[in-house]
Design an enzyme around this catalytic site. Structure first.
Site, mmCIF file in Angstrom:
data_model
loop_
_atom_site.group_PDB
_atom_site.id
_atom_site.type_symbol
_atom_site.label_atom_id
_atom_site.label_comp_id
_atom_site.label_asym_id
_atom_site.label_seq_id
_atom_site.Cartn_x
_atom_site.Cartn_y
_atom_site.Cartn_z
ATOM 1 N N ASP A 195 0.852 -1.177 0.000
ATOM 2 C CA ASP A 195 0.000 0.000 0.000
ATOM 3 C C ASP A 195 0.902 1.246 0.000
ATOM 4 O O ASP A 195 2.124 1.139 0.179
ATOM 5 C CB ASP A 195 -0.874 -0.069 1.265
ATOM 6 C CG ASP A 195 -1.717 1.152 1.473
ATOM 7 O OD1 ASP A 195 -2.321 1.641 0.495
ATOM 8 O OD2 ASP A 195 -1.782 1.632 2.624
ATOM 9 N N ASP A 243 -0.428 5.030 1.227
ATOM 10 C CA ASP A 243 -0.766 5.915 2.338
ATOM 11 C C ASP A 243 -0.856 5.142 3.651
ATOM 12 O O ASP A 243 -1.652 4.216 3.778
ATOM 13 C CB ASP A 243 -2.086 6.634 2.048
ATOM 14 C CG ASP A 243 -1.965 7.586 0.872
ATOM 15 O OD1 ASP A 243 -1.504 8.712 1.082
ATOM 16 O OD2 ASP A 243 -2.310 7.185 -0.254
ATOM 17 N N ASP A 264 -1.857 -1.154 5.912
ATOM 18 C CA ASP A 264 -2.239 -0.654 7.236
ATOM 19 C C ASP A 264 -3.736 -0.501 7.439
ATOM 20 O O ASP A 264 -4.180 -0.197 8.554
ATOM 21 C CB ASP A 264 -1.611 0.724 7.461
ATOM 22 C CG ASP A 264 -2.255 1.797 6.584
ATOM 23 O OD1 ASP A 264 -2.264 1.626 5.342
ATOM 24 O OD2 ASP A 264 -2.770 2.784 7.128
#
Length: 263
Positions: free
Chosen positions: A21, A23, A202
């Protein structure tokens, strides 16, 4: 512990896929999505890994072109809009899934119809992700009121036959088509030379990528998968619970990239 967890990939990088990922994983979370920046050291690590590993890619909720802009590495792949777009190394434009492309105009038309003074006064910001439009309320003067208004927008979108998805202080209005990072991960690891895969993330949408790795191992497409959970105060507990390896924040994931470089 880190070196041991990464060993299935570092032992044979030419047969491994490194996926992550952006961000919250590579770039720290900021109030305005357009202000996000990937640290130069992470950019350098990814560029180095691209020379050694079979596949290196970022899988993001951003558009694929925006993802490449903030990461800044041209020799890796980018899956954008949660798998709706795929931009291969060196390509000028991403490929958009055909069944999603026809919904781009209806999604934008709906959001434009609800982008009035009320949303602007609440501090809601709009991000164009191609077939998806994101409505961010992080940093609004009254985040609770902004979220409450967006709950109403989400209900209206679903009433119009569109899909919605909630992330970390963001509402996405989407085409009514199954869409997840799992689709992108499946495509990226579907190469005969790839036998091991890693995904780092996250947020809730990254759990779909974990699912895709699990399914690839179960089907025999991959021999080993490593799920890296990037822990944060806002992230879902399942990111940590399901991870094979847990790190703290973007600095922790940078250590993972460092470990992968030690081949």
């Amino acid at each position: 512990m880190l070196a041991e967890a990464l060993r299935p990939l570092t032992e044979a990088p030419e047969r491994a896929a490194v996926l992550c990922d952006i961000d919250g994983t590579l770039a720290p979370i900021v109030d305005r999505a357009e202000d996000a920046r990937v640290p130069p050291e992470a950019t350098r690590r990814l560029a180095g890994l691209a020379r050694r590993y079979a596949v290196v890619a970022c899988v993001s909720g951003r558009s694929a072109l925006d993802a490449r802009r903030i990461v800044g590495v041209g020799r890796i792949a980018y899956a954008g809009a949660h798998g709706a777009e795929l931009l291969w190394p060196g390509e000028r434009a991403p490929v958009v899934l055909r069944e999603l492309a026809r919904y781009t105009e209806p999604v934008h038309r709906f959001v434009q119809g609800h982008d009035g003074d009320a949303l602007r006064l609440l501090g809601v910001r709009i991000e164009d992700k191609g077939p998806i439009v994101a409505l961010h309320w992080r940093g609004a003067a009254d985040e609770r009121s902004a979220e409450a208004r967006l709950r109403e927008v989400a209900e209206a979108a679903e009433g119009d036959g569109l899909a919605t998805h909630w992330g970390r202080k963001v509402l996405e209005v989407r085409p009514p088509v199954p869409l997840s990072k799992a689709r992108a991960v499946q495509e990226l690891v579907r190469r005969p030379e790839v036998r091991t895969g890693l995904f780092g993330g996250d947020d809730t949408t990254d759990l779909d990528a974990f699912d895709a790795l699990d399914e690839a191992v179960a089907s025999g497409e991959l021999d080993v998968a490593v799920r890296v959970g990037v822990a944060s105060s806002e992230g879902p507990a399942a990111i940590v619970e399901r991870a094979d390896l847990t790190v703290e924040g973007t600095t922790g994931f940078l250590a993972v990239l460092d470990g992968l470089a030690e081949v």
